[in-house]
Design an enzyme around this catalytic site. Structure first.
Site, PDB file in Angstrom:
ATOM      1  N   GLY A 243      -3.254 -10.370   6.846  1.00 54.56           N
ATOM      2  CA  GLY A 243      -4.770 -10.495   7.460  1.00 54.56           C
ATOM      3  C   GLY A 243      -4.774 -11.577   8.955  1.00 54.56           C
ATOM      4  O   GLY A 243      -5.666 -11.885   8.927  1.00 54.56           O
ATOM      5  N   LYS A 244      -3.947 -11.363   9.316  1.00 57.07           N
ATOM      6  CA  LYS A 244      -3.611 -11.982  10.728  1.00 57.07           C
ATOM      7  C   LYS A 244      -4.917 -11.339  11.824  1.00 57.07           C
ATOM      8  O   LYS A 244      -5.240 -11.999  11.864  1.00 57.07           O
ATOM      9  CB  LYS A 244      -2.041 -12.736  10.930  1.00 57.07           C
ATOM     10  CG  LYS A 244      -1.046 -12.767  10.737  1.00 57.07           C
ATOM     11  CD  LYS A 244       0.152 -13.131  10.907  1.00 57.07           C
ATOM     12  CE  LYS A 244       0.740 -12.208  11.347  1.00 57.07           C
ATOM     13  NZ  LYS A 244       1.118 -11.534  10.027  1.00 57.07           N
ATOM     14  N   GLU A 461      20.922   1.670 -16.778  1.00 55.62           N
ATOM     15  CA  GLU A 461      19.808   1.522 -16.932  1.00 55.62           C
ATOM     16  C   GLU A 461      19.947   0.701 -17.926  1.00 55.62           C
ATOM     17  O   GLU A 461      18.908  -0.161 -18.237  1.00 55.62           O
ATOM     18  CB  GLU A 461      19.086   2.381 -16.594  1.00 55.62           C
ATOM     19  CG  GLU A 461      18.320   3.124 -15.199  1.00 55.62           C
ATOM     20  CD  GLU A 461      18.513   2.027 -14.392  1.00 55.62           C
ATOM     21  OE1 GLU A 461      18.015   0.085 -14.697  1.00 55.62           O
ATOM     22  OE2 GLU A 461      19.506   1.820 -12.753  1.00 55.62           O
TER      23      GLU A 461
HETATM   24  P1  ADP Z   1      -1.668  -9.078  10.439  1.00 49.76           P
HETATM   25  O1  ADP Z   1      -2.175  -8.906  10.935  1.00 49.76           O
HETATM   26  O2  ADP Z   1      -1.141 -10.016   9.689  1.00 49.76           O
HETATM   27  O3  ADP Z   1      -0.130  -7.265  10.236  1.00 49.76           O
HETATM   28  P2  ADP Z   1      -3.249  -7.438   9.060  1.00 49.76           P
HETATM   29  O4  ADP Z   1      -4.930  -8.196   9.503  1.00 49.76           O
HETATM   30  O5  ADP Z   1      -3.602  -5.877  10.086  1.00 49.76           O
HETATM   31  O6  ADP Z   1      -2.475  -8.418   9.377  1.00 49.76           O
HETATM   32  O7  ADP Z   1      -4.370  -6.733   7.720  1.00 49.76           O
HETATM   33  C1  ADP Z   1      -3.817  -5.094   7.939  1.00 49.76           C
HETATM   34  C2  ADP Z   1      -5.535  -4.848   6.665  1.00 49.76           C
HETATM   35  O8  ADP Z   1      -4.900  -5.161   5.485  1.00 49.76           O
HETATM   36  C3  ADP Z   1      -6.343  -5.345   6.479  1.00 49.76           C
HETATM   37  O9  ADP Z   1      -7.159  -4.487   8.136  1.00 49.76           O
HETATM   38  C4  ADP Z   1      -6.910  -4.985   5.540  1.00 49.76           C
HETATM   39  O10 ADP Z   1      -7.563  -4.732   5.633  1.00 49.76           O
HETATM   40  C5  ADP Z   1      -5.784  -5.822   4.647  1.00 49.76           C
HETATM   41  N1  ADP Z   1      -6.163  -6.990   4.306  1.00 49.76           N
HETATM   42  C6  ADP Z   1      -5.280  -8.057   5.221  1.00 49.76           C
HETATM   43  N2  ADP Z   1      -4.696  -9.328   4.071  1.00 49.76           N
HETATM   44  C7  ADP Z   1      -6.109  -9.368   3.612  1.00 49.76           C
HETATM   45  C8  ADP Z   1      -7.198 -10.231   2.939  1.00 49.76           C
HETATM   46  N3  ADP Z   1      -6.353 -11.383   2.721  1.00 49.76           N
HETATM   47  N4  ADP Z   1      -8.275  -9.878   2.944  1.00 49.76           N
HETATM   48  C9  ADP Z   1      -8.324  -8.240   3.149  1.00 49.76           C
HETATM   49  N5  ADP Z   1      -8.178  -7.272   3.450  1.00 49.76           N
HETATM   50  C10 ADP Z   1      -6.770  -7.799   3.407  1.00 49.76           C
HETATM   51 ZN    ZN Z   2      22.171  -0.850 -11.408  1.00 51.44          ZN
END
Ligand code: ADP
Ligand code: ZN
Ligand code: MG
Length: 647
Positions: A243-244, A461
């Site tokens: 979510g960066k 397994e």
């Molecule tokens: P990053 O930039 O860290 O790779 P993104 O911001 O692109 O990640 O996240 C991708 C998607 O994942 C977002 O558009 C959102 O939908 C979901 N996501 C990731 N983290 C969160 C969070 N903390 N809360 C809600 N959605 C999230």
């Molecule tokens: Zn195995």
């Protein structure tokens, strides 16, 4: 043939090195894909090759060309069998082959030939041909034309076509051929920036830090009066999908300021100097509309250590980076522009970027905890028809190491399952199926497994499962399956009761034994070994090596860490990292690793021997059902004759 690479086999996220591996496939750490430019040059090469081959005489005409008078001579000698006329060209066949040259040592003979009727014509030709009874055939002259067309026009057209697509692609990227270098930064209208902190679940720490920035951007004057200086550069650091990017948008949304965003890889241009120009322009624009935010996503693709990497420096990238550094330095205190960056590889960033006055504040955006996972799931479930019976806590518990993006994907897959079956509610079952798919890959239908192999798999397994169920420090079993999925032929999935952040020695030793359980069962039952245990062995090797070299858990070396050797980054600065111990120590480490692995195997084997009936029971059940829940294994253990209980 058993487990899979990132392998749940027994580790569904419990192993310390497991989390790292679950990367989103589409997110390479920076860098760009092999350029389309290469493709272009290859095509061009083939065009020329074709041209060359097509225009060379040999290709068109493999028969030797003879003089017209010679042809007439042959005709006179009644040595012509057939002729094929096309325009002024004659292809013919001789009755008796002739030497190409008169020299005696020349052995190249020909029996067909090509010649051309002179432009002044040959009125008698046809009557002589008739007289000599030569078969005559003809073809309209246009054939020739088409040949020439193909030879010259086709490559030309191809060339134009390639040029055109190339041009179109550049236009599609928002820059015509003639405005390469115009800034690509997208300005997000503050009023249209809808993302808010409420759209980001969890990440409270990061939000707190970012709130400070928001306050500043809302009232820059107040901070100015106080003489307070705010960090200009905030670097969001964390694994992919956490979510960066989302947080950066939300920050701009909350602050309601213009938001300039550009992705690091966009800077990678075909002409040197363009990236630097772009940086300059973006900063200029941002300053003009301050207070504002500049967000550089995937900073690592420009911010990689200078001078590192193979093949010397990358001029373009270095210029861009230098420009970025100088822009970061060139801020006036009155310019309320906040620069944000995001990366999942802070370790390969050029140190200069992290110096005070630049990206000097790091905001950690980590993988969500169990509670945060619940929040993220609830957030993304809002606009989906999720059934009331769905237990978000259980999902969160069974998805350790999942990022926000993974969780979003999980719900999406589950919705697709429901949709496929034309149900209008997503059930827990859909989510379970989706999770299995995300974690273990798709079921491989229609794969033919012999009875023999199936038995082998089942025991393998069952071996994992039984050791996991019996040893006191291992995680409970969630599911055991011999349905082939993805690359794995079978999986034993364990789920920790609580999320673990630390792993103690006992836990790790038990875990090693569990991973060895598959191989041990093969040994015990069939007195053989299969290639299916390859991943198990790899996992054991990695884990035991870490225990020895990094976590100081071996008896021989005691509490010592030899420094990590794993972080070799292909193009990063760590490439030059050297081993910090001698060869003899290295040998001792190898021995110690071997000893730990052997001990794990022995423990697994012993556990299985002591519970032979249960092992047979689990394997038989697996052969029958192919997939059994963890409780079934526990049940069988409780019923075992000796009645030993798991402590
Ligand atoms: P990053 O930039 O860290 O790779 P993104 O911001 O692109 O990640 O996240 C991708 C998607 O994942 C977002 O558009 C959102 O939908 C979901 N996501 C990731 N983290 C969160 C969070 N903390 N809360 C809600 N959605 C999230
Ligand atoms: Zn195995
Ligand atoms: Mg991102």
């Amino acid at each position: 043939m058993t487990d899979k690479e990132k392998n749940q086999n027994d580790d569904a996220g419990a192993s310390p090195d497991n989390k790292k591996k679950r990367k989103k496939p589409g997110t390479p750490p920076g860098g760009k894909s092999p350029g389309n430019g290469t493709f272009f040059w290859i095509l061009l090469f083939f065009v020329f090759l074709f041209w060359y081959v097509a225009s060379s005489n040999d290709f068109l005409n493999s028969t030797p060309e003879i003089e017209y008078s010679k042809f007439r001579q042959e005709l006179k000698d009644d040595n012509i069998r057939t002729v094929h006329v096309q325009g002024d060209r004659i292809n013919g066949e001789l009755k008796e082959s002739r030497r190409l040259k008169e020299a005696a040592d020349d052995t190249t003979a020909y029996d067909s030939f090509t010649t051309y009727i002179p432009s002044f014509g040959d009125d008698q030709l046809f009557s002589i041909l008739e007289e000599r009874n030569v078969t005559v055939s003809a073809e309209p002259e246009t054939g020739e034309f088409w040949w020439y067309f193909l030879m010259f026009a086709f490559p030309l057209i191809l060339f134009l076509l390639i040029g055109f697509t190339f041009y179109r692609r550049m236009q599609a990227q928002g820059r015509g051929l003639f405005n390469i270098g115009k800034s690509q930064a997208k300005l997000q209208d503050p009023s249209k920036q809808k993302t808010r902190f409420d759209d980001v679940a969890g990440q409270e720490g990061a939000k707190t830090e970012l709130r400070e920035v928001i306050e500043f951007l809302r009232n820059p004057e107040r901070y100015e009066e106080l003489g307070a200086k705010l960090p200009k550069g905030m670097l969001l650091v964390g694994p992919p999908g956490t979510g960066k990017t989302l947080l950066a948008r939300a920050t701009a949304g909350e602050a309601e300021v213009p938001f300039f965003t550009i992705t690091g890889s966009d800077f990678m241009e075909m002409f040197v100097g363009v990236g630097a120009k772009r940086v300059r322009e973006m900063f200029k624009k941002a300053k003009e509309s301050s207070p504002s935010i500049i967000f550089i996503d995937e900073l690592d693709s420009i911010g990689r250590q200078r001078g590192a990497g193979l093949g010397g420096g990358h001029d373009e990238r270095e210029q861009t980076l230098n420009q970025l550094l100088s822009e970061l330095d060139g801020f006036e205190p009155s310019e309320s522009v906040v620069v944000m960056g995001a990366t999942n590889r802070p370790d390969i960033l050029d140190q200069a970027l992290l110096r005070p006055g630049r990206f000097d504040r790091q905001v950690t955006v980590d993988l969500p905890s169990q509670n945060a996972r619940i929040d993220i799931l609830k957030l993304h479930a809002k606009n989906k028809p999720i059934s009331d019976e769905v237990d978000f806590e259980r999902i969160a518990r069974s998805t350790p190491g999942f990022s926000g993006a993974d969780l979003e994907n999980l719900l999406n897959e589950a919705t697709l399952y429901a949709g496929r079956e034309k149900r209008n509610e997503v059930t827990m079952d859909d989510i379970d199926k989706a999770r299995d798919k995300v974690m273990m890959g798709l079921k491989r239908e229609g794969m033919q497994i012999s009875e023999e192999e199936k038995k082998m798999l089942a025991y393998h397994e069952a071996g994992h499962a039984l050791v996991a169920a019996v040893l006191p420090h291992s995680d409970p079993i969630h599911k055991v399956t011999i349905v082939p999925r993805g690359k794995a032929m079978g999986v034993t999935q364990q789920l920790p009761e609580k999320e673990k952040y630390l792993y103690n020695r006992e836990y790790l030793l038990d875990r090693l034994a569990v991973v060895m359980g598959g191989r041990a069962a093969e040994q015990l039952i069939f007195d053989t070994a299969t290639s299916g245990a390859q991943n198990d062995l790899k996992q054991v090797a990695q884990l035991s090596r870490k225990m020895v070299t990094e976590w100081g858990m071996s008896k021989r070396f005691g509490h010592i860490s030899f420094g990590s050797s794993e972080q070799e980054v292909f193009l990063g600065r760590d490439m030059s990292r050297q081993r910090e111990y001698s060869d003899s120590t290295a040998r001792e480490i190898d021995e110690e690793v071997k000893a730990i692995s052997q001990e794990a195997f022995d423990r697994a084997l012993q556990t299985l021997e002591e519970n032979r009936e249960v092992l047979d029971g689990v394997a038989a059940l697996l052969i029958e059902k192919e997939e059994i829940p963890g409780e079934k294994v526990e049940e069988l253990i409780e019923k075992r004759p000796a009645g030993k209980q798991k402590s």
